[in-house]
Design a protein around this motif. Structure first.
Motif, PDB file in Angstrom:
ATOM      1  N   TYR A  77      10.293  12.055  57.776  1.00 38.59           N
ATOM      2  CA  TYR A  77       8.951  11.742  57.261  1.00 38.59           C
ATOM      3  C   TYR A  77       8.055  11.032  58.288  1.00 38.59           C
ATOM      4  O   TYR A  77       6.859  11.293  58.343  1.00 38.59           O
ATOM      5  N   GLU A  78       8.632  10.148  59.101  1.00 42.25           N
ATOM      6  CA  GLU A  78       7.794   9.367  60.018  1.00 42.25           C
ATOM      7  C   GLU A  78       7.593  10.064  61.365  1.00 42.25           C
ATOM      8  O   GLU A  78       6.550   9.917  61.983  1.00 42.25           O
ATOM      9  N   ILE A  79       8.614  10.769  61.842  1.00 45.12           N
ATOM     10  CA  ILE A  79       8.536  11.326  63.199  1.00 45.12           C
ATOM     11  C   ILE A  79       8.093  12.796  63.184  1.00 45.12           C
ATOM     12  O   ILE A  79       7.337  13.234  64.038  1.00 45.12           O
ATOM     13  N   CYS A  80       8.556  13.567  62.203  1.00 41.79           N
ATOM     14  CA  CYS A  80       8.281  15.016  62.222  1.00 41.79           C
ATOM     15  C   CYS A  80       6.909  15.393  61.663  1.00 41.79           C
ATOM     16  O   CYS A  80       6.486  16.540  61.826  1.00 41.79           O
ATOM     17  N   SER A  81       6.224  14.491  60.962  1.00 40.76           N
ATOM     18  CA  SER A  81       4.941  14.822  60.317  1.00 40.76           C
ATOM     19  C   SER A  81       5.034  16.170  59.585  1.00 40.76           C
ATOM     20  O   SER A  81       4.271  17.088  59.873  1.00 40.76           O
ATOM     21  N   PRO A  82       5.973  16.305  58.644  1.00 43.23           N
ATOM     22  CA  PRO A  82       6.219  17.613  58.026  1.00 43.23           C
ATOM     23  C   PRO A  82       5.132  18.005  57.024  1.00 43.23           C
ATOM     24  O   PRO A  82       4.518  17.149  56.393  1.00 43.23           O
ATOM     25  N   LYS A  83       4.929  19.316  56.922  1.00 42.75           N
ATOM     26  CA  LYS A  83       3.998  19.852  55.924  1.00 42.75           C
ATOM     27  C   LYS A  83       4.699  20.957  55.150  1.00 42.75           C
ATOM     28  O   LYS A  83       5.542  21.673  55.687  1.00 42.75           O
ATOM     29  N   LYS A  84       4.327  21.080  53.905  1.00 43.01           N
ATOM     30  CA  LYS A  84       4.841  22.142  53.046  1.00 43.01           C
ATOM     31  C   LYS A  84       4.721  23.499  53.747  1.00 43.01           C
ATOM     32  O   LYS A  84       3.702  23.782  54.362  1.00 43.01           O
ATOM     33  N   GLY A  85       5.767  24.299  53.613  1.00 42.37           N
ATOM     34  CA  GLY A  85       5.711  25.651  54.161  1.00 42.37           C
ATOM     35  C   GLY A  85       6.115  25.759  55.616  1.00 42.37           C
ATOM     36  O   GLY A  85       6.202  26.864  56.153  1.00 42.37           O
ATOM     37  N   GLU A  86       6.365  24.658  56.267  1.00 40.05           N
ATOM     38  CA  GLU A  86       6.728  24.729  57.687  1.00 40.05           C
ATOM     39  C   GLU A  86       8.179  25.182  57.866  1.00 40.05           C
ATOM     40  O   GLU A  86       9.003  25.106  56.954  1.00 40.05           O
ATOM     41  N   PHE A  87       8.461  25.660  59.090  1.00 36.36           N
ATOM     42  CA  PHE A  87       9.783  26.185  59.440  1.00 36.36           C
ATOM     43  C   PHE A  87      10.577  25.085  60.145  1.00 36.36           C
ATOM     44  O   PHE A  87      10.172  24.610  61.198  1.00 36.36           O
ATOM     45  N   VAL A  88      11.710  24.716  59.529  1.00 40.97           N
ATOM     46  CA  VAL A  88      12.474  23.546  59.974  1.00 40.97           C
ATOM     47  C   VAL A  88      13.871  23.971  60.408  1.00 40.97           C
ATOM     48  O   VAL A  88      14.565  24.683  59.671  1.00 40.97           O
ATOM     49  N   PHE A  89      14.265  23.534  61.584  1.00 36.70           N
ATOM     50  CA  PHE A  89      15.629  23.786  62.057  1.00 36.70           C
ATOM     51  C   PHE A  89      16.338  22.455  62.288  1.00 36.70           C
ATOM     52  O   PHE A  89      15.758  21.522  62.842  1.00 36.70           O
ATOM     53  N   ILE A  90      17.608  22.397  61.872  1.00 35.44           N
ATOM     54  CA  ILE A  90      18.411  21.171  61.984  1.00 35.44           C
ATOM     55  C   ILE A  90      19.749  21.537  62.619  1.00 35.44           C
ATOM     56  O   ILE A  90      20.433  22.440  62.128  1.00 35.44           O
ATOM     57  N   SER A  91      20.105  20.846  63.693  1.00 37.39           N
ATOM     58  CA  SER A  91      21.424  21.057  64.285  1.00 37.39           C
ATOM     59  C   SER A  91      22.379  19.998  63.743  1.00 37.39           C
ATOM     60  O   SER A  91      21.943  18.961  63.247  1.00 37.39           O
ATOM     61  N   ALA A  92      23.694  20.245  63.884  1.00 38.55           N
ATOM     62  CA  ALA A  92      24.705  19.365  63.268  1.00 38.55           C
ATOM     63  C   ALA A  92      24.288  19.104  61.819  1.00 38.55           C
ATOM     64  O   ALA A  92      24.314  17.975  61.324  1.00 38.55           O
ATOM     65  N   ALA A  93      23.965  20.192  61.139  1.00 39.76           N
ATOM     66  CA  ALA A  93      23.229  20.072  59.877  1.00 39.76           C
ATOM     67  C   ALA A  93      24.089  19.630  58.704  1.00 39.76           C
ATOM     68  O   ALA A  93      23.553  19.214  57.676  1.00 39.76           O
ATOM     69  N   SER A  94      25.407  19.712  58.833  1.00 39.90           N
ATOM     70  CA  SER A  94      26.227  19.286  57.697  1.00 39.90           C
ATOM     71  C   SER A  94      26.648  17.828  57.822  1.00 39.90           C
ATOM     72  O   SER A  94      27.304  17.290  56.937  1.00 39.90           O
ATOM     73  N   GLY A  95      26.280  17.189  58.913  1.00 36.90           N
ATOM     74  CA  GLY A  95      26.631  15.781  59.105  1.00 36.90           C
ATOM     75  C   GLY A  95      25.842  14.871  58.166  1.00 36.90           C
ATOM     76  O   GLY A  95      25.019  15.322  57.370  1.00 36.90           O
ATOM     77  N   ALA A  96      26.124  13.589  58.294  1.00 41.94           N
ATOM     78  CA  ALA A  96      25.546  12.612  57.366  1.00 41.94           C
ATOM     79  C   ALA A  96      24.020  12.681  57.370  1.00 41.94           C
ATOM     80  O   ALA A  96      23.381  12.629  56.315  1.00 41.94           O
ATOM     81  N   VAL A  97      23.433  12.809  58.539  1.00 37.65           N
ATOM     82  CA  VAL A  97      21.972  12.820  58.647  1.00 37.65           C
ATOM     83  C   VAL A  97      21.416  14.218  58.345  1.00 37.65           C
ATOM     84  O   VAL A  97      20.492  14.380  57.550  1.00 37.65           O
ATOM     85  N   GLY A  98      22.016  15.222  58.962  1.00 40.61           N
ATOM     86  CA  GLY A  98      21.504  16.589  58.851  1.00 40.61           C
ATOM     87  C   GLY A  98      21.425  17.098  57.423  1.00 40.61           C
ATOM     88  O   GLY A  98      20.431  17.709  57.020  1.00 40.61           O
TER      89      GLY A  98
END
Lengths: 342, 342
Positions: free
Chosen positions: A145-166
């Motif tokens: 929320y603070e760093i990515c400035s996300p907006k609805k509909g955007e395309f998001v990729f997450i690595s190590a995605a099953s970890g605690a944070v991902g």
């Protein structure tokens, strides 16, 4: 009160390269279960200990880093959940539950308990305060929320995605209405991402000859937001696939932590051509947002809108293997060590 | 009106590796000095042409880039200053002065003249509109004020600091009250930085065995702002010397443009540990700020608070050597080609 035995996990020496279980040793000290008269300290019974990737850095001999080295010959320290057995501090009393930095041992004396958070909500598993309701949860919240400035509909990729944070970042992104893809290192984790956490797609990076091609398959129109947990080759491939004005939140680079020399990243020119903002952050700078975070995430958990997977290893003695396992991707979900249940 | 000769600089073929003068050729075409009846086009007499590092990319065969390839067999295009000889466009009339994208030739027909800026202030050298008052000036302004979030007293480092952009960034930073150090590749340029542009310090990166050590010498307390023009090894050394919450404006990476494979950057983990924001930008996104920029910079020039150094090469035929010279660091100050004086 008489002294009692206190099992501990000790770092034997500074580590280079991949850490091994034998870099740590279990030992038994004794401890008096009272804080000294007139002290501000508190005495904790440790319940759950958290295994977090950043702990690898603390096994190095560090100077001027944002974290301190573990002290060879002393117990490892890290985040955990604990119960107060005795307190010399006005803010804490017997049987308070807390989370924060504690020792890898059965009992710990905390001399500066102001840094601990008190646990007020106990209608969720206490172990969650090592993860979704603790440091990793705040990391996901701040990073997204603070760093990515996300907006609805955007395309998001997450690595190590099953970890605690991902796993949390992905669910936050889905709740906001983003298209979310994650990468992980086993079929089991990929299934978890798609079937449990509700990612739109997921892939096993170890089965991809060409990460650039894999990303193009899942993001034919490119990536707006990359939540970076791994670094190295994945980052290089992502840079080629970012969209204009994309954002990269740099949370971790676990693929690099055991290398003597980090891999080189070659595609940084994409930052210019695509006007990308790439920003590192540490959760410690943002803890003032913790109450706001809890207000958001607790209802999500209780309503089942966010799910959470832990990998709990039983007993303090299992700690070294659990911690090492992070760097081999052995954990499925957040890695926790259960020292005691109450 | 009869046709006249029109000298042109043609790109012979796409280029890989370091470009050579012989990748371009001077030729002579003919041109009618009237725009066709009913056309919206304008006809320019080119006065000054700008040599800019980004032009190297346009010599490559590009697909989906932020710029278009030059067209082999056709004149090179780039920024320039020109006088309108004939106009079919309502916004332009004979003898207007303009700057913007034009051809490397004596006369150019511009079919979409809306992208050109009209020159209203002629009490400064016209060639300045290829630099301090044109695209590079706006680049310095946007990169420093919009991307770097600078504050008085901060520690600022600029690479390729004597170039068209770097010399201005440094002077903007000094006017704001920052401590400013620049790097360049000759003693002459280092002297210019210290003695002409008022940098606090400057060094010749070619004489430094160890860039990390050099930066530690000039920034014992670290760097708040890095204005990145070169990439590669310098970026790696800078990352080690950034301060907490530092900012890196990624403007260019000239050291990488002629390499088949860009160098790897190894120290990106510093982005996390130091919570660094690294952001690429292109001036094209920010041209709406041009009037505001002129209001600021014109008085600075007239009052002598900002000085500006150009390296003017005489005659269109000198263009290829001037352009190639950028990549060998031959230019001292902003490289311009004078085609005609009026």
């Amino acid at each position: 009160m008489a002294e009692v035995n206190n099992k501990q996990i000790i770092l034997k020496h500074y580590v280079s390269g991949f850490p091994k279980e034998s870099d740590m040793i279990a030992t038994t000290a004794t401890i008096n279960l009272k804080v000294p008269e007139g002290s501000n300290a508190i005495l904790l019974k440790n319940l759950y200990l958290s295994c977090d990737p950043y702990m690898r850095n603390r096994m190095n001999k560090l100077e001027g880093s944002y974290v301190q080295s573990f002290k060879p010959g002393s117990p490892i320290t890290g985040h955990g959940v604990a119960r107060v057995l005795d307190s010399g501090h006005p803010n804490f009393k017997k049987d308070d539950l807390v989370w924060g930095i504690t020792g890898w041992e059965e009992y710990s004396v905390i001399t500066a308990p102001e840094t601990l958070f008190k646990i007020h909500h106990t209608d969720v598993p206490l172990s969650y305060y090592t993860g979704i309701l603790g440091m990793p949860g705040m990391t996901a919240y701040v990073g997204f929320y603070e760093i990515c400035s996300p907006k609805k509909g955007e395309f998001v990729f997450i690595s190590a995605a099953s970890g605690a944070v991902g796993q949390l970042v992905g669910q936050f992104a889905k709740l906001l209405g983003c298209y979310v893809v994650g990468s992980a290192g086993t079929k089991e984790k990929v299934d978890l991402l798609k079937n449990k956490f509700g990612f739109d797609e997921a892939f096993n990076y170890k089965e991809e000859q060409d990460l650039d091609a894999a990303l193009k398959r899942y993001f034919p129109d490119g990536i707006d937001i990359y939540f970076e947990n791994v670094g190295g080759k994945m980052l290089d491939a992502v840079l080629l696939n970012m969209r204009l004005h994309g954002r990269i939140a740099v949370c971790g680079m676990i693929s690099q932590y055991n290398l003597d020399q980090p891999e080189g990243v070659h595609n940084l020119f994409c930052l210019i051509a695509k006007r990308i903002r790439m920003e590192g952050f540490l959760v410690f700078d943002h803890y003032h947002l913790y109450p706001k975070f809890l207000d958001m995430v607790l209802p999500y958990i209780k309503e089942g809108k966010i799910v959470y997977v832990e990998d709990i290893s039983e007993g303090l003695e299992s700690g070294p293997a659990a911690l090492i396992g992070l760097f081999y991707g052995r954990n499925v979900g957040k890695q926790v060590v259960a020292v005691a249940r109450e």
